[in-house]
Every structure is written in structure tokens, then in C-alpha cells.
Write an enzyme that holds these catalytic residues in place. Structure first.
Site, PDB file in Angstrom:
ATOM      1  N   HIS A 227       0.868  -1.184   0.000  1.00 50.74           N
ATOM      2  CA  HIS A 227       0.000   0.000   0.000  1.00 50.74           C
ATOM      3  C   HIS A 227       0.901   1.228   0.000  1.00 50.74           C
ATOM      4  O   HIS A 227       1.839   1.324   0.798  1.00 50.74           O
ATOM      5  CB  HIS A 227      -0.898  -0.053   1.230  1.00 50.74           C
ATOM      6  CG  HIS A 227      -1.475   1.266   1.632  1.00 50.74           C
ATOM      7  ND1 HIS A 227      -2.249   2.020   0.785  1.00 50.74           N
ATOM      8  CD2 HIS A 227      -1.417   1.949   2.801  1.00 50.74           C
ATOM      9  CE1 HIS A 227      -2.624   3.121   1.421  1.00 50.74           C
ATOM     10  NE2 HIS A 227      -2.128   3.107   2.632  1.00 50.74           N
ATOM     11  N   TYR A 258      -5.978   9.199   1.440  1.00 49.93           N
ATOM     12  CA  TYR A 258      -6.106   9.779   2.772  1.00 49.93           C
ATOM     13  C   TYR A 258      -4.858  10.618   3.056  1.00 49.93           C
ATOM     14  O   TYR A 258      -3.814  10.458   2.413  1.00 49.93           O
ATOM     15  CB  TYR A 258      -6.301   8.709   3.847  1.00 49.93           C
ATOM     16  CG  TYR A 258      -5.169   7.725   4.013  1.00 49.93           C
ATOM     17  CD1 TYR A 258      -4.002   8.065   4.699  1.00 49.93           C
ATOM     18  CD2 TYR A 258      -5.271   6.428   3.513  1.00 49.93           C
ATOM     19  CE1 TYR A 258      -2.967   7.168   4.869  1.00 49.93           C
ATOM     20  CE2 TYR A 258      -4.243   5.510   3.673  1.00 49.93           C
ATOM     21  CZ  TYR A 258      -3.095   5.882   4.352  1.00 49.93           C
ATOM     22  OH  TYR A 258      -2.070   4.988   4.511  1.00 49.93           O
ATOM     23  N   ASP A 552     -28.855 -20.084  16.325  1.00 46.37           N
ATOM     24  CA  ASP A 552     -30.147 -20.749  16.410  1.00 46.37           C
ATOM     25  C   ASP A 552     -30.165 -21.838  15.356  1.00 46.37           C
ATOM     26  O   ASP A 552     -29.711 -21.655  14.231  1.00 46.37           O
ATOM     27  CB  ASP A 552     -31.322 -19.777  16.257  1.00 46.37           C
ATOM     28  CG  ASP A 552     -31.412 -19.165  14.874  1.00 46.37           C
ATOM     29  OD1 ASP A 552     -30.371 -19.049  14.193  1.00 46.37           O
ATOM     30  OD2 ASP A 552     -32.526 -18.772  14.476  1.00 46.37           O
TER      31      ASP A 552
END
Length: 832
Positions: A227, A258, A552
């Protein structure tokens, strides 16, 4: 209490956090080994840019990040803070992204974190370098900021060392010793400087994780990917900035970028380049990387040489969004390695085969301290009480999801999509198809629109049913809910209620539990009484020791020593297998006899035949009595449907008369064709998952993993009927007795009058403007003519008729608490 002997492999942000959290709970026989120096060990933590954005669609990931922020804010090293809480700002440069920021703000509200939408002027006020002409708005999270990863490692090392934890630098792990009849328990970690005895080994090795895990035969679905992170030279507009960071960390997700301050320079992170995967086996050790540092620009093995061509678009876009950078240039950069997984979630938990070998992998700085706490609770208490970890459990994967080709393809795709706007129903593009039911050829002939579930191609609706639209007016939802939707979904739901429909239920996991001890084994693991007559089918729950719902399931007793379990996924198989080992120590005699658990999903298939005409279709084909007296509700039997042997279970998750019909995979196509031909005179159709979800919510049926998870108990979830306290002991019973008297929240049914206001799940719920809960499952109820949303609310608000609002993007959708079930409350259609 010194605790067992624990060896943690890796002293980065995760390993250091785990050592700190374990020792704070009294486990001090802990040794942390790392191949590198301390505290900058040479892994991903040593070069991580440190940006901590807490916003995440996963409640668990957000809570892990929140704990990380809270902990790191309280840490310092000799007065140097470990966290700079400058806030986080995500900006939108397109209308689509601005809409997405509203959805993201909803997640924050749902998960209890402050975040607000700001206009373009305030974006510039908060971050003056931003080009006002480019931004349409932003999302501000004041508690976000910059983690000083190496300082955080040092602070936690100091705290753990003070309690007696040993940290051993320059100890490269060469092997992990195991012992036992099949080598199923760890005994020691072998390093380049000797052997360290261990009762528990936790792999926090990050990008080297797959290599370490293979030492015990474990396949870790993780890929290190490079990256890009670059740093500008001095930016004249920032001249004289004495503090490291004064502006919010900044995300420009429309361009995969960013940004963060570093005094008078700007750090730029970029995800828009081509994926650059690296095999863990090809990553050098720290020693060898240092030995070659004289001939390399990169001193750490987790850092690769910066590829300028891949960064060209990022720099162009940066100069547009942050015009002040035009007066600077990129002076340095790295291609830093980080861990990616097939679903973007961490890998936490114990090996299914080697007892005592645990992993805490694919964890970024953002979630590191939270994961440290979660793992410490799990190890010390036997379960994690602070976080719901079902999305993170390393044993969640199906076998095909561990295939190297699959892992590489999905990990690279997740890198490419890391900042993309992802619809809740959006399936992966590749690799597909992987798993198809025997009915797939017929479903394609009916022009099914397929989504994906655990690798299975699962019809969402059938375009062949478009002529049904002439019979009903199906309302169109809002634009977001209308993606991956068709009005045919509504027509299929109504046709099911009116006549009969065939549903492909093959994707549901099926387990076989057999042996003389099977009944006693299942009694121990479940909340209901499953030790009933052959032919009984029981809806029941599995709980953790703290009374939280693990799953469940349905349990069908097909013979004295034979049960078929309808499960939710591989975590249920893992839960059964772990307790099977405890039950009889590789399967043997305990509590009345041997037990064998098998996953029979791949060799079997299932059609749900449901609707008021279902009996008229089935009975003429059958060699057995399928009348109401011949096979009552929640009973099962074996029969032949035409030439096809089936196991028929009379239960229905759409709330209509009918059966789940199971057969072997080789007979599946014949079963489909036999039922299809017989159903045509009655207007029978094939129906997809879209209709199924609408119908199940009308009936109030819960979905594990969406409506309830490990953090909820049966009484909160409205499933107290599945708990039989008079059956004897079962896992979680003692905790459940304590929790039963203190129900403070409830899973609650809400209805929405506006047919366009269909919500999708995870939206916040408001009471007079105050956030009070969040939505789990949602759909439009075509039978009742209202939108349906299930939500977790404070118990005092879960009263029928209560008016509330659901936050949906920039809207507040009026909703009302309703009695459930919304459809057929007398159960007359199911039991008829």
C-alpha cells in the site's frame, strides 16, 4: 494467579496490546517474542501511518476501534502522547459520496459514536488546505485521530513488563512444537535462540502470520499487500507548524486517498493503485533485511521500494484537492505491506485442529487495542464479553474460502474496493460461480438473478415470473433499496401466499450428528429439549457460557441415534467439533456413547415447498401420508416423492403450510422436476431469497448474525420460548438464569407506512430526536402492505403503538412499534 504459559509471537501493536491486557487480568507467565528490535520491530506497526477512522458498517469493528482510541488516549511514553485526537474528516467530491457520508453518519449514530455532517465551508474551516471548489460536504468524527503506533507499542510493553511479562527481541520463530496422539496440542515455540515451553501460543505475526500458522498445519486466509504511503517535502503553507498534527486526518475516498499532517509536511496514503500481493514466504526476516540494508533503500522487510508510476494519479489528485501541495513535491515514499483477508475482517480465535494455538491476525492499528482486550477476555474467561466476535472468528470460512486462488483473488479485490461504496446486497464479482445446487440449471432456465452466500449461487428472484406483475401492483422503494431489487420479488411473495412456491434452500448448512451419545451431546449444547421421539423437529439455541446466543438451529431426530441439524454456517460446525473433542476426547465414550459429527451440506440439497396449495401438490406424489394428522407441524419423516427418496420436515420460514424436502445431490434435479410439473396446474412458481426475506419478517422469524448475535440473550431477542429450563443442564444455563431477570433491551418489530421508505439495516432509531437503537433486518411486507424493520431498542420503548423514527440517509422515516407476528398470529396457516 500466574496463569498458563503463554507465548505471543509478534510484538507489534496487537501482540503488545494482548500482553498488556492478559497481564492486567493476572496472567503473567507470558513471553512475547519478535524477530526484530523493540519497540519498532520491522513489521507493519513500524511503518503504519496511524490514521484511526472509527466509522465502519460493522458494529464490532467500530467498537474495537472505539476501545483502541480510548486506551491509546490514556497512554504516553515519558510525556509523549500515544494518540493525537485531532478528529477525522471524510470529504465528498461527488453527489454519490455525499449520500454515502450520510449513510456512514447513520452507522456512527447506531453504534454510539459522535459524528456529524458538515458543509463545504466548514470542511475548509476544519482543514484549510482543502479546495473549496472541490468538496460538496464532509463527515466529521471528533474522536478520530492519529495513533503513534511505535509509542503505543512501547507504552504497553512497559506496562506489561512491570507485571512480569517477558519481551524477547531478536528471537525469530523457527517452529512450533506439538504433542499428543495426533499432534493436537502446542507445547513449545522454537526460536533462533532456544525453545520456550508453552501451553498457549498466540500468533500476532501480522504479514508473517500465514508462515507461522503453517507450522501447525493451519491455513490462514491472509495476503500481505503493498500500500503506497508518500510524504511531501515542506509545504510553504504549513511553514512554522510546531505541532506534529493540528488538522483532522482526512479521507478523500472518491480518489482512494487519505492525508495526515507531519509538522510542515503532508503524508499521502493511496489505495487506487493496482493490487500488489506478496507471499508471506517471500518476505525477508528482519535480520536478513538489515543485513542487506546497505544495498537497499528500505531498512524494514515490511517496506518495499516505492513505485512512482503507481503514484502518479494520486499526486495529480492531491494537488487538485489540496492546492497548497503544488508548491511542494513528493520527497519520500514506501510501498508498505499490510494484511488483507477475503471478507475484510480480522482473523481471531483458536486453530480447529491444534489446541492452544491461537491467532490474532489481519488487525490494523485502528482496532489493535480492542482486539488485545477481546483476545485476553477470550483466553482468560473462555469467551469474550466486551465484543461480539462472530464476524472475526478465524473458523468462519468454508473449505473453498481457504483455497489459495480464492484467497488471493478476494484479498486483492478487497484492496481495490477498500474505499468503494458497497451496497448491502452487493455480491463479489469473482471468483464465481463456485457452488451450485442441483437445481441451478433449471434456475438459469427461469432467468434467475443470483446473489452469493458462502460461495453458493442463490436466486434472489426469477425474471420468468415477470408476467405475475400484471396481477399485482408492487410498490417501488427508494433508489438505494431499489438496487439489486426487482418488483418480481413482491410478486413472488404474494404468489407464495396465494398458491405454492419452490425455494432453493440448499445453501443452508446441514450437519449430521450420530452415535449412541448423540442425544446427550445435543442436550448439553442446546437450550430446548431435543431428546424426544424419532420424527421430532426442535427449534433451539446454542449459548456461550455467558448466556449469549451462539446460534439458532433446528434439530430433527431421524432415528434413535441419528439427528440432522440445520445450522447457520461453519462456526456452528466448529462449535460442535470443539465440544465433541471435550465430550469424548476424539470421539469416544462420554455421557452414554460415541458421537460423530459430519457436514453433509455438499452431498445433499433442499427445496422448500410452501404455500396454501403445497399439500395438493405434494400428496399425490408421495408414498406416505402428508395430511395434517399424517405429518404434524415440526415433525419429520422419510418418504418418496415420485422416485426420489426425501427427508421431509414440516416447518416453514415463510409462514405458510409446507415442508423442507431434503434429498441427496444426485437426486436433486429429479426432485425439482417432479415438484415443478405437479405444481404447474396450481400456478406454482420458483421464488427467490428476496421474497423469502419479506415473508420471514412478516412472520417475525429471526436471522442469526443479523437480528441477534453473541452479545444478545434469548429473552432480549424474543426467543425465550426456545429455552427449557426444566430439561437439565446446558451450556450457558447458569448465566441465563441471572440474565432473565434483567432484560433492558428488546428486539422489536417496527412498521413503516410509506412504501418508498424501505430501509436496509444498521440505520439508527430515534425517539423524539434522541438515538435509542438500530435496525437489524428490514424489508417491505407485501402481504401486510407496510415496510418492516426489526430493531434493538430499550425495553421501555418496545411497546406497541410507540411512534419512533428511523434515520435513513438524510431522512427521518416515521415508524411504529408493532405487535408480532404481523402475519397469521394464530398460526392457522402453518398448522392447517
Amino acid at each position: 494467579m500466574a496463569g498458563p504459559r503463554v507465548v505471543i509471537i509478534g510484538a507489534g501493536v496487537v501482540g503488545a496490546a494482548l500482553a498488556d491486557e492478559l497481564s492486567s487480568r493476572g496472567w503473567t507467565e507470558v513471553t512475547v517474542v519478535d524477530q526484530g528490535p523493540l519497540p519498532a520491530t520491522g513489521g507493519s506497526s513500524s511503518h503504519a501511518p496511524g490514521l484511526v477512522f472509527q466509522t465502519n458498517p460493522s458494529k464490532t469493528m467500530t467498537e474495537l476501534a472505539r476501545y483502541t482510541v480510548e486506551k491509546l488516549c490514556a497512554l504516553d511514553v515519558d510525556g509523549q502522547p500515544c494518540f493525537l485526537q485531532v478528529g477525522g474528516l471524510e470529504v465528498a467530491t461527488t453527489p454519490e459520496r455525499l449520500t454515502e457520508l450520510r449513510r456512514r453518519q447513520g452507522w456512527l449514530t447506531s453504534w454510539g459514536i459522535e459524528g456529524r455532517l458538515v458543509g463545504p465551508e466548514e470542511c475548509v474551516d476544519l482543514h484549510p488546505l482543502v479546495n473549496r471548489e472541490r468538496v460538496l460536504g464532509g463527515l466529521l468524527v471528533p474522536t478520530d485521530g492519529l495513533a503513534k503506533a511505535v509509542l503505543a507499542v512501547e507504552a504497553q510493553i512497559r506496562a506489561a513488563t512491570a507485571r512480569g511479562v517477558r519481551f524477547l527481541a531478536r528471537h525469530e520463530v523457527l517452529d512450533i512444537r506439538t504433542d499428543g496422539e495426533h499432534g493436537e496440542r502446542v507445547t513449545a515455540v522454537v526460536t533462533g535462540q532456544g525453545e520456550i515451553p508453552a501451553d498457549i501460543v498466540v500468533c500476532c505475526a501480522g504479514i508473517w502470520g500465514p508462515k507461522i500458522a503453517r507450522m501447525v498445519g493451519m491455513n490462514l486466509p491472509l495476503t500481505p499487500l503493498a500500500h503506497q504511503l508518500a510524504w511531501t517535502g515542506p509545504v510553504p503553507a504549513l511553514a512554522g507548524q510546531a505541532e506534529e498534527a493540528v488538522r483532522p486526518i482526512l479521507r478523500h475516498q472518491d480518489a482512494d486517498l487519505y492525508y495526515r499532517d507531519r509538522f510542515d509536511r503532508i503524508g499521502i496514503g493511496y489505495y487506487g493503485h493496482r493490487p500488489m500481493p506478496v507471499s508471506a514466504d517471500d518476505i525477508a526476516s528482519v535480520d536478513s533485511a538489515e543485513d542487506s540494508a546497505e544495498d537497499s533503500a528500505e531498512p524494514m522487510p515490511s517496506v518495499l521500494r516505492f513505485t512512482e508510476d503507481d503514484f502518479a494519479d494520486a499526486w495529480t489528485e492531491t494537488q487538485s484537492l489540496l492546492p497548497a501541495t503544488r508548491d511542494a513535491k513528493v520527497e519520500e515514499g514506501i510501498n508498505g505491506l499490510f494484511s488483507f483477508t477475503t471478507d475484510g475482517m480480522p482473523l481471531l480465535g483458536e486453530s480447529p485442529d491444534v489446541k492452544g494455538f491461537w491467532v490474532a491476525e489481519a488487525v490494523w492499528v485502528t482496532h489493535s487495542a480492542g482486539v488485545g482486550r477481546a483476545m485476553a477476555e477470550w483466553l482468560v474467561d473462555g469467551h469474550c464479553s466486551s465484543f461480539d466476535l462472530h464476524e472475526c472468528d478465524v473458523n468462519r470460512f468454508e473449505p473453498h474460502q481457504l483455497a489459495p486462488d480464492y484467497v488471493l483473488a478476494r484479498d486483492c479485490q478487497n484492496f481495490a474496493e477498500v474505499y468503494d461504496i458497497i451496497h448491502p446486497l452487493q455480491p463479489p464479482d469473482a471468483p464465481r460461480p463456485l457452488r451450485t445446487s442441483p437445481f441451478h440449471v433449471r434456475e438459469r432456465e427461469l432467468n434467475a438473478f443470483f446473489l452469493e452466500a458462502s460461495g453458493w449461487e442463490r436466486p434472489q428472484w426469477y425474471s420468468a415470473n415477470e408476467p405475475l406483475l400484471a396481477r399485482w401492483s408492487i410498490p417501488t422503494p427508494n433508489d438505494w433499496a431499489a438496487q439489486l431489487w426487482s418488483p418480481v420479488v413482491g410478486a413472488e411473495a404474494l404468489a407464495t401466499r396465494e398458491s405454492v412456491a419452490m425455494y432453493d434452500m440448499t445453501a443452508l448448512k446441514r450437519l449430521e450428528v450420530a452415535g449412541r451419545g448423540a442425544a446427550a451431546f445435543l442436550q448439553r449444547l442446546t437450550t430446548a429439549n431435543v431428546d424426544k421421539s424419532a420424527g421430532s423437529v426442535t427449534y433451539t439455541l446454542m449459548l456461550d457460557e455467558d448466556g449469549g446466543i451462539r446460534s439458532d438451529i433446528t434439530v430433527a431426530r431421524l432415528g434413535r441415534d441419528l439427528f440432522q441439524v440445520g445450522a447457520n454456517g461453519n462456526l456452528d460446525l466448529d462449535w460442535f467439533t470443539r465440544h465433541l473433542h471435550d465430550w469424548g476426547h476424539r470421539p469416544a465414550v462420554a455421557g452414554g456413547g460415541s458421537v460423530v459429527v459430519r457436514d453433509i451440506t455438499a452431498g445433499t440439497c433442499c427445496i422448500g415447498l410452501w404455500g396454501p396449495k403445497a399439500r395438493e401438490v405434494l400428496q399425490p406424489l408421495a408414498d406416505s401420508d402428508f395430511s395434517n394428522n399424517g405429518l404434524r407441524y415440526f415433525r419429520a419423516k422419510r418418504a418418496h416423492i415420485g422416485a426420489v427418496p426425501v427427508t421431509a420436515m414440516r416447518l416453514s420460514y415463510v409462514g405458510e403450510l409446507g415442508w423442507e424436502l431434503y434429498t441427496t445431490a444426485d437426486m436433486g434435479l429429479k426432485l425439482w422436476d417432479t415438484l415443478w410439473e405437479a405444481a404447474q396446474p396450481y400456478g406454482g412458481i420458483a421464488a427467490g431469497r428476496g421474497a423469502f426475506n419479506s415473508l420471514r419478517l412478516e412472520k417475525g422469524y429471526r436471522s442469526f448474525g443479523t437480528d441477534m448475535t453473541y452479545e444478545h440473550d434469548p429473552y432480549e431477542a424474543g426467543l425465550g420460548f426456545a429455552v427449557k429450563m426444566d430439561k437439565g443442564d446446558f451450556i450457558g444455563r447458569a448465566a441465563l438464569e441471572r440474565r432473565a431477570a434483567d432484560v433492558r433491551r428488546r428486539l422489536t418489530c417496527l412498521t413503516i407506512d410509506d412504501p418508498r421508505a424501505v430501509v436496509m439495516g444498521k440505520e439508527p432509531v430515534y425517539d423524539d430526536g434522541r438515538p435509542v437503537g438500530y435496525v437489524t433486518s428490514a424489508a417491505y411486507g407485501y402481504t401486510i402492505g407496510k415496510g418492516i424493520a426489526y430493531a434493538w431498542l430499550p425495553a421501555e420503548l418496545a411497546t406497541a403503538g410507540r411512534a419512533l423514527q428511523i434515520g435513513y440517509f438524510d431522512q427521518r422515516v416515521p415508524a411504529v412499534v408493532a405487535e408480532e407476528p404481523l402475519f397469521d398470529p394464530t398460526m392457522s396457516r402453518l398448522r392447517g
